[in-house]
Motif scaffolding. Structure first.
Motif, PDB file in Angstrom:
ATOM      1  N   LEU A  38     -49.327  -2.284 -37.386  1.00  0.00           N
ATOM      2  CA  LEU A  38     -48.145  -1.902 -36.629  1.00  0.00           C
ATOM      3  C   LEU A  38     -47.151  -1.160 -37.506  1.00  0.00           C
ATOM      4  O   LEU A  38     -46.492  -0.213 -37.063  1.00  0.00           O
ATOM      5  CB  LEU A  38     -47.491  -3.156 -36.032  1.00  0.00           C
ATOM      6  N   PHE A  39     -47.066  -1.577 -38.769  1.00  0.00           N
ATOM      7  CA  PHE A  39     -46.180  -0.883 -39.708  1.00  0.00           C
ATOM      8  C   PHE A  39     -46.625   0.556 -39.915  1.00  0.00           C
ATOM      9  O   PHE A  39     -45.805   1.482 -39.937  1.00  0.00           O
ATOM     10  CB  PHE A  39     -46.147  -1.634 -41.036  1.00  0.00           C
ATOM     11  N   SER A  40     -47.937   0.756 -40.068  1.00  0.00           N
ATOM     12  CA  SER A  40     -48.445   2.117 -40.251  1.00  0.00           C
ATOM     13  C   SER A  40     -48.210   2.962 -39.005  1.00  0.00           C
ATOM     14  O   SER A  40     -47.879   4.150 -39.109  1.00  0.00           O
ATOM     15  CB  SER A  40     -49.931   2.081 -40.607  1.00  0.00           C
ATOM     16  N   GLU A  41     -48.351   2.354 -37.825  1.00  0.00           N
ATOM     17  CA  GLU A  41     -48.075   3.089 -36.595  1.00  0.00           C
ATOM     18  C   GLU A  41     -46.597   3.450 -36.488  1.00  0.00           C
ATOM     19  O   GLU A  41     -46.241   4.497 -35.950  1.00  0.00           O
ATOM     20  CB  GLU A  41     -48.495   2.258 -35.377  1.00  0.00           C
ATOM     21  N   THR A  42     -45.739   2.578 -37.004  1.00  0.00           N
ATOM     22  CA  THR A  42     -44.303   2.870 -37.008  1.00  0.00           C
ATOM     23  C   THR A  42     -44.013   4.125 -37.821  1.00  0.00           C
ATOM     24  O   THR A  42     -43.219   4.982 -37.413  1.00  0.00           O
ATOM     25  CB  THR A  42     -43.518   1.679 -37.593  1.00  0.00           C
ATOM     26  N   SER A  46     -42.680   7.595 -36.321  1.00  0.00           N
ATOM     27  CA  SER A  46     -41.436   8.132 -36.884  1.00  0.00           C
ATOM     28  C   SER A  46     -41.577   9.607 -37.224  1.00  0.00           C
ATOM     29  O   SER A  46     -40.725  10.431 -36.857  1.00  0.00           O
ATOM     30  CB  SER A  46     -41.040   7.352 -38.136  1.00  0.00           C
ATOM     31  N   LEU A  47     -42.639   9.939 -37.928  1.00  0.00           N
ATOM     32  CA  LEU A  47     -42.837  11.323 -38.343  1.00  0.00           C
ATOM     33  C   LEU A  47     -43.082  12.233 -37.143  1.00  0.00           C
ATOM     34  O   LEU A  47     -42.535  13.345 -37.061  1.00  0.00           O
ATOM     35  CB  LEU A  47     -44.006  11.414 -39.324  1.00  0.00           C
ATOM     36  N   ALA A  48     -43.906  11.767 -36.198  1.00  0.00           N
ATOM     37  CA  ALA A  48     -44.202  12.587 -35.021  1.00  0.00           C
ATOM     38  C   ALA A  48     -42.951  12.824 -34.187  1.00  0.00           C
ATOM     39  O   ALA A  48     -42.663  13.956 -33.765  1.00  0.00           O
ATOM     40  CB  ALA A  48     -45.289  11.909 -34.178  1.00  0.00           C
ATOM     41  N   VAL A  49     -42.187  11.763 -33.932  1.00  0.00           N
ATOM     42  CA  VAL A  49     -40.970  11.898 -33.127  1.00  0.00           C
ATOM     43  C   VAL A  49     -39.941  12.760 -33.850  1.00  0.00           C
ATOM     44  O   VAL A  49     -39.252  13.579 -33.225  1.00  0.00           O
ATOM     45  CB  VAL A  49     -40.384  10.507 -32.799  1.00  0.00           C
ATOM     46  N   ALA A  50     -39.823  12.597 -35.170  1.00  0.00           N
ATOM     47  CA  ALA A  50     -38.866  13.398 -35.931  1.00  0.00           C
ATOM     48  C   ALA A  50     -39.174  14.882 -35.803  1.00  0.00           C
ATOM     49  O   ALA A  50     -38.260  15.712 -35.642  1.00  0.00           O
ATOM     50  CB  ALA A  50     -38.872  12.973 -37.389  1.00  0.00           C
ATOM     51  N   VAL A  51     -40.448  15.242 -35.850  1.00  0.00           N
ATOM     52  CA  VAL A  51     -40.831  16.644 -35.724  1.00  0.00           C
ATOM     53  C   VAL A  51     -40.580  17.149 -34.298  1.00  0.00           C
ATOM     54  O   VAL A  51     -40.009  18.229 -34.101  1.00  0.00           O
ATOM     55  CB  VAL A  51     -42.314  16.827 -36.105  1.00  0.00           C
ATOM     56  N   LEU A  52     -40.989  16.361 -33.311  1.00  0.00           N
ATOM     57  CA  LEU A  52     -40.836  16.789 -31.918  1.00  0.00           C
ATOM     58  C   LEU A  52     -39.369  16.854 -31.490  1.00  0.00           C
ATOM     59  O   LEU A  52     -39.016  17.611 -30.580  1.00  0.00           O
ATOM     60  CB  LEU A  52     -41.598  15.836 -30.993  1.00  0.00           C
ATOM     61  N   VAL A 197     -36.277   6.391 -39.079  1.00  0.00           N
ATOM     62  CA  VAL A 197     -35.421   5.806 -38.052  1.00  0.00           C
ATOM     63  C   VAL A 197     -36.037   5.874 -36.657  1.00  0.00           C
ATOM     64  O   VAL A 197     -35.978   4.893 -35.905  1.00  0.00           O
ATOM     65  CB  VAL A 197     -34.024   6.464 -38.084  1.00  0.00           C
ATOM     66  N   PRO A 198     -36.644   7.000 -36.231  1.00  0.00           N
ATOM     67  CA  PRO A 198     -37.215   7.031 -34.879  1.00  0.00           C
ATOM     68  C   PRO A 198     -38.216   5.923 -34.614  1.00  0.00           C
ATOM     69  O   PRO A 198     -38.164   5.273 -33.566  1.00  0.00           O
ATOM     70  CB  PRO A 198     -37.876   8.414 -34.821  1.00  0.00           C
ATOM     71  N   GLY A 199     -39.109   5.666 -35.559  1.00  0.00           N
ATOM     72  CA  GLY A 199     -40.088   4.602 -35.364  1.00  0.00           C
ATOM     73  C   GLY A 199     -39.442   3.234 -35.296  1.00  0.00           C
ATOM     74  O   GLY A 199     -39.853   2.375 -34.493  1.00  0.00           O
ATOM     75  N   MET A 200     -38.420   3.000 -36.108  1.00  0.00           N
ATOM     76  CA  MET A 200     -37.710   1.734 -36.084  1.00  0.00           C
ATOM     77  C   MET A 200     -37.061   1.496 -34.730  1.00  0.00           C
ATOM     78  O   MET A 200     -37.140   0.399 -34.163  1.00  0.00           O
ATOM     79  CB  MET A 200     -36.661   1.708 -37.195  1.00  0.00           C
TER      80      MET A 200
END
Length: 213
Positions: A38-42, A46-52, A197-200
């Protein structure tokens, strides 16, 4: 004279049986645990949402796609990045107006909080505090909305339902406020961590909605 055997019994027994010591077994269990996954998915979300979300007006659909990705991951469904991209396009197609409105609201609130001219106005301090509280309230409602998003959902209905739930579920809303505050603290302490932050926030939103459900 008796020679004392200082070799740890557990380690010797494990080696004798051809198994790694208990400490190594414990580390292996942790590394293969669901929590680490779950941590790795976070981090991935995070990275995907930050880019999008880079254009700002696409932030709301990006967060919705990230929340859907978390839901699929937890429920054992397909959680590929390709599916996350498809969800983003679906959320953007149906919710672009809400994305523009939410981005405009947060830009206005950020300008109010950072503008020196506001403090020079009569009651400027109160106005600044009020703007900050409004921003936190909007953030809580939007986090609940993105956590409940589905490809066929109406954004207007989601926002309305999230606002009502924010009032009914005070403990959950407090947890989301805490998540927003901790995210702000993380960024304040070390700005490059903003990409996490997005993943959190998505994880916190999914946890609160799942808890209420």
């Amino acid at each position: 004279m008796t020679v004392t055997d200082t070799t740890p019994r557990h380690g010797a027994a494990a080696r004798a049986a051809g198994r790694p010591p208990r400490g190594a077994q414990r580390i292996a269990r942790v590394l293969s645990s669901r929590g680490l996954g779950l941590f790795s998915e976070t981090i991935v979300v995070s990275l995907a949402v930050a880019v999008l979300a880079l254009p700002a007006v696409t932030a709301l659909p990006a967060f919705a796609a990230g929340a859907a990705h978390f839901r699929r991951h937890v429920e054992g469904e397909s959680d590929s990045l390709l599916e996350l991209g498809r969800d983003f396009l679906r959320a953007l197609r149906r919710g672009w107006l809400w994305g523009v409105l939410s981005a405009a609201a947060f830009w206005a609130i950020a300008a109010t909080l950072t503008s020196p001219a506001i403090l020079e106005m009569p009651g400027g301090g109160v106005y600044r505090w009020g703007s900050g509280l409004i921003g936190l309230g909007i953030g809580v409602v939007l986090l609940r909305a993105i956590a409940q998003w589905r490809p066929t959902a109406s954004w207007s209905a989601l926002i309305r339902s999230a606002a009502e739930e924010s009032v009914r579920d005070i403990p959950g809303s407090f947890l989301l406020l805490l998540a927003l505050g901790m995210s702000g603290l993380v960024v304040w302490m070390f700005a490059p961590l903003v990409v996490l932050v997005p993943g959190m926030l998505v994880l916190a939103a999914r946890a609160v909605v799942s808890r209420a459900g």
